[in-house]
Design a protein around this motif. Structure first.
Motif, PDB file in Angstrom:
ATOM      1  N   TYR A  16       0.846  -1.194   0.000  1.00 33.70           N
ATOM      2  CA  TYR A  16       0.000   0.000   0.000  1.00 33.70           C
ATOM      3  C   TYR A  16       0.881   1.244   0.000  1.00 33.70           C
ATOM      4  O   TYR A  16       1.986   1.235   0.544  1.00 33.70           O
ATOM      5  CB  TYR A  16      -0.914   0.008   1.226  1.00 33.70           C
ATOM      6  CG  TYR A  16      -1.925  -1.104   1.201  1.00 33.70           C
ATOM      7  CD1 TYR A  16      -2.977  -1.082   0.290  1.00 33.70           C
ATOM      8  CD2 TYR A  16      -1.836  -2.182   2.075  1.00 33.70           C
ATOM      9  CE1 TYR A  16      -3.907  -2.106   0.251  1.00 33.70           C
ATOM     10  CE2 TYR A  16      -2.767  -3.208   2.045  1.00 33.70           C
ATOM     11  CZ  TYR A  16      -3.805  -3.155   1.127  1.00 33.70           C
ATOM     12  OH  TYR A  16      -4.719  -4.179   1.086  1.00 33.70           O
ATOM     13  N   PRO A  17       0.382   2.332  -0.581  1.00 36.92           N
ATOM     14  CA  PRO A  17       1.171   3.570  -0.580  1.00 36.92           C
ATOM     15  C   PRO A  17       1.444   4.039   0.844  1.00 36.92           C
ATOM     16  O   PRO A  17       0.540   4.071   1.668  1.00 36.92           O
ATOM     17  CB  PRO A  17       0.273   4.573  -1.308  1.00 36.92           C
ATOM     18  CG  PRO A  17      -0.704   3.755  -2.076  1.00 36.92           C
ATOM     19  CD  PRO A  17      -0.874   2.478  -1.301  1.00 36.92           C
ATOM     20  N   ILE A  22      -1.110  11.743  -0.480  1.00 33.09           N
ATOM     21  CA  ILE A  22      -1.175  11.381  -1.892  1.00 33.09           C
ATOM     22  C   ILE A  22      -2.486  11.878  -2.498  1.00 33.09           C
ATOM     23  O   ILE A  22      -3.476  12.090  -1.793  1.00 33.09           O
ATOM     24  CB  ILE A  22      -1.021   9.861  -2.094  1.00 33.09           C
ATOM     25  CG1 ILE A  22      -2.088   9.093  -1.315  1.00 33.09           C
ATOM     26  CG2 ILE A  22       0.372   9.405  -1.702  1.00 33.09           C
ATOM     27  CD1 ILE A  22      -2.049   7.600  -1.525  1.00 33.09           C
ATOM     28  N   SER A  23      -2.464  12.030  -3.800  1.00 33.09           N
ATOM     29  CA  SER A  23      -3.638  12.521  -4.519  1.00 33.09           C
ATOM     30  C   SER A  23      -4.439  11.352  -5.088  1.00 33.09           C
ATOM     31  O   SER A  23      -3.985  10.202  -5.093  1.00 33.09           O
ATOM     32  CB  SER A  23      -3.199  13.444  -5.656  1.00 33.09           C
ATOM     33  OG  SER A  23      -2.512  12.681  -6.634  1.00 33.09           O
ATOM     34  N   ALA A  24      -5.610  11.675  -5.625  1.00 34.00           N
ATOM     35  CA  ALA A  24      -6.434  10.652  -6.272  1.00 34.00           C
ATOM     36  C   ALA A  24      -5.696  10.049  -7.464  1.00 34.00           C
ATOM     37  O   ALA A  24      -5.789   8.842  -7.711  1.00 34.00           O
ATOM     38  CB  ALA A  24      -7.765  11.255  -6.705  1.00 34.00           C
ATOM     39  N   SER A  25      -4.939  10.865  -8.188  1.00 29.49           N
ATOM     40  CA  SER A  25      -4.180  10.325  -9.326  1.00 29.49           C
ATOM     41  C   SER A  25      -3.064   9.399  -8.845  1.00 29.49           C
ATOM     42  O   SER A  25      -2.721   8.428  -9.533  1.00 29.49           O
ATOM     43  CB  SER A  25      -3.628  11.447 -10.208  1.00 29.49           C
ATOM     44  OG  SER A  25      -2.736  12.251  -9.484  1.00 29.49           O
ATOM     45  N   TRP A  30      -1.182   3.784  -8.292  1.00 24.58           N
ATOM     46  CA  TRP A  30      -0.919   2.649  -7.406  1.00 24.58           C
ATOM     47  C   TRP A  30      -1.768   1.445  -7.822  1.00 24.58           C
ATOM     48  O   TRP A  30      -1.268   0.319  -7.857  1.00 24.58           O
ATOM     49  CB  TRP A  30      -1.200   3.015  -5.945  1.00 24.58           C
ATOM     50  CG  TRP A  30      -1.205   1.808  -5.065  1.00 24.58           C
ATOM     51  CD1 TRP A  30      -0.122   1.117  -4.621  1.00 24.58           C
ATOM     52  CD2 TRP A  30      -2.354   1.121  -4.558  1.00 24.58           C
ATOM     53  NE1 TRP A  30      -0.526   0.038  -3.856  1.00 24.58           N
ATOM     54  CE2 TRP A  30      -1.899   0.028  -3.808  1.00 24.58           C
ATOM     55  CE3 TRP A  30      -3.722   1.330  -4.659  1.00 24.58           C
ATOM     56  CZ2 TRP A  30      -2.760  -0.848  -3.173  1.00 24.58           C
ATOM     57  CZ3 TRP A  30      -4.584   0.451  -4.028  1.00 24.58           C
ATOM     58  CH2 TRP A  30      -4.098  -0.633  -3.296  1.00 24.58           C
ATOM     59  N   ILE A  31      -3.035   1.664  -8.160  1.00 25.20           N
ATOM     60  CA  ILE A  31      -3.915   0.572  -8.577  1.00 25.20           C
ATOM     61  C   ILE A  31      -3.333  -0.127  -9.805  1.00 25.20           C
ATOM     62  O   ILE A  31      -3.324  -1.363  -9.884  1.00 25.20           O
ATOM     63  CB  ILE A  31      -5.349   1.077  -8.848  1.00 25.20           C
ATOM     64  CG1 ILE A  31      -6.007   1.506  -7.533  1.00 25.20           C
ATOM     65  CG2 ILE A  31      -6.193   0.019  -9.551  1.00 25.20           C
ATOM     66  CD1 ILE A  31      -7.312   2.274  -7.709  1.00 25.20           C
ATOM     67  N   ASP A  35      -2.249  -4.008  -9.776  1.00 27.51           N
ATOM     68  CA  ASP A  35      -2.856  -4.971 -10.689  1.00 27.51           C
ATOM     69  C   ASP A  35      -1.833  -5.744 -11.516  1.00 27.51           C
ATOM     70  O   ASP A  35      -2.106  -6.844 -11.976  1.00 27.51           O
ATOM     71  CB  ASP A  35      -3.861  -4.282 -11.617  1.00 27.51           C
ATOM     72  CG  ASP A  35      -5.184  -3.977 -10.921  1.00 27.51           C
ATOM     73  OD1 ASP A  35      -5.426  -4.528  -9.832  1.00 27.51           O
ATOM     74  OD2 ASP A  35      -5.975  -3.191 -11.484  1.00 27.51           O
ATOM     75  N   SER A  36      -0.654  -5.176 -11.728  1.00 29.44           N
ATOM     76  CA  SER A  36       0.365  -5.863 -12.519  1.00 29.44           C
ATOM     77  C   SER A  36       1.529  -6.373 -11.672  1.00 29.44           C
ATOM     78  O   SER A  36       2.513  -6.876 -12.205  1.00 29.44           O
ATOM     79  CB  SER A  36       0.887  -4.932 -13.624  1.00 29.44           C
ATOM     80  OG  SER A  36       1.488  -3.793 -13.051  1.00 29.44           O
ATOM     81  N   SER A  37       1.419  -6.257 -10.371  1.00 29.48           N
ATOM     82  CA  SER A  37       2.493  -6.634  -9.459  1.00 29.48           C
ATOM     83  C   SER A  37       2.689  -8.151  -9.379  1.00 29.48           C
ATOM     84  O   SER A  37       1.764  -8.930  -9.610  1.00 29.48           O
ATOM     85  CB  SER A  37       2.182  -6.096  -8.057  1.00 29.48           C
ATOM     86  OG  SER A  37       3.194  -6.473  -7.148  1.00 29.48           O
TER      87      SER A  37
END
Length: 183
Positions: A16-17, A22-25, A30-31, A35-37
């Motif tokens: 998790y960040p 942090i901003s919404a962007s 991060w998502i 998803d590709s982690s």
């Protein structure tokens, strides 16, 4: 007796960040990384059940988890894809935990989020209806935490018994059973 096993994918290595505000962007970026982690593959205790078929979400972390626990053919399906992480369009900066709490608080009032949950419940119903017509007695489903919560509710409504959980653990089996009534 019909048995359905739910397994949440292995832990994702993209944490998790944690970098303060942090901003919404930043959340959206991060998502994408999440998803590709890669995943941290660990042994999964599947008990004594000889699973006859395995379905996995079409997301890479679920497919990789299924491949690590099931040796035969895996049926990959979008029906088990995760409910998207709730995002909010805003320029404010907050700690990640605050974003998560806000997402949970606005979810009941957000038409977009409610539509995503409704879609997920419909996908679960499609899958469970499909499984009801198959002859497989021991079905393993590999997916995601949010979907497992919805799946548990759907299984209970269909007469299955199984464990309670509020936050499914990664790489852990949750087994549900239903006695078939013969007439």
């Amino acid at each position: 007796m019909k048995t359905i096993g739910l397994v949440r994918h292995h832990r994702v290595t993209e944490g998790y960040p944690t970098k303060g505000w942090i901003s919404a962007s930043d959340i959206e970026a991060w998502i994408e990384r999440y998803d590709s982690s890669a995943i941290d593959v660990k042994p999964v205790e599947l008990g004594q059940t000889d699973w006859t078929i395995c379905y996995a979400s079409s997301m890479p972390r679920a497919i990789q988890t299924a491949e690590s626990v099931y040796e035969d053919e895996i049926i990959v399906t979008d029906l088990l894809r995760e409910v998207p992480f709730p995002t909010i369009n805003s320029r404010i900066r907050l700690p990640f935990l605050a974003w998560a709490i806000i997402g949970r608080l606005v979810a009941p009032f957000s038409k977009r989020i409610q539509a995503q949950i409704k879609d997920a419940n419909q996908r679960i119903e499609v899958l469970l209806n499909q499984l009801a017509f198959e002859n497989n007695e021991r079905v393993l489903l590999v997916g995601h935490g949010g979907m497992m919560l919805l799946m548990r509710t759907a299984l209970k409504k269909r007469g299955y018994t199984g464990p309670r959980f509020r936050h499914p653990r990664n790489g852990m089996l949750y087994q549900f059973e239903k006695s078939e009534v013969r007439r």
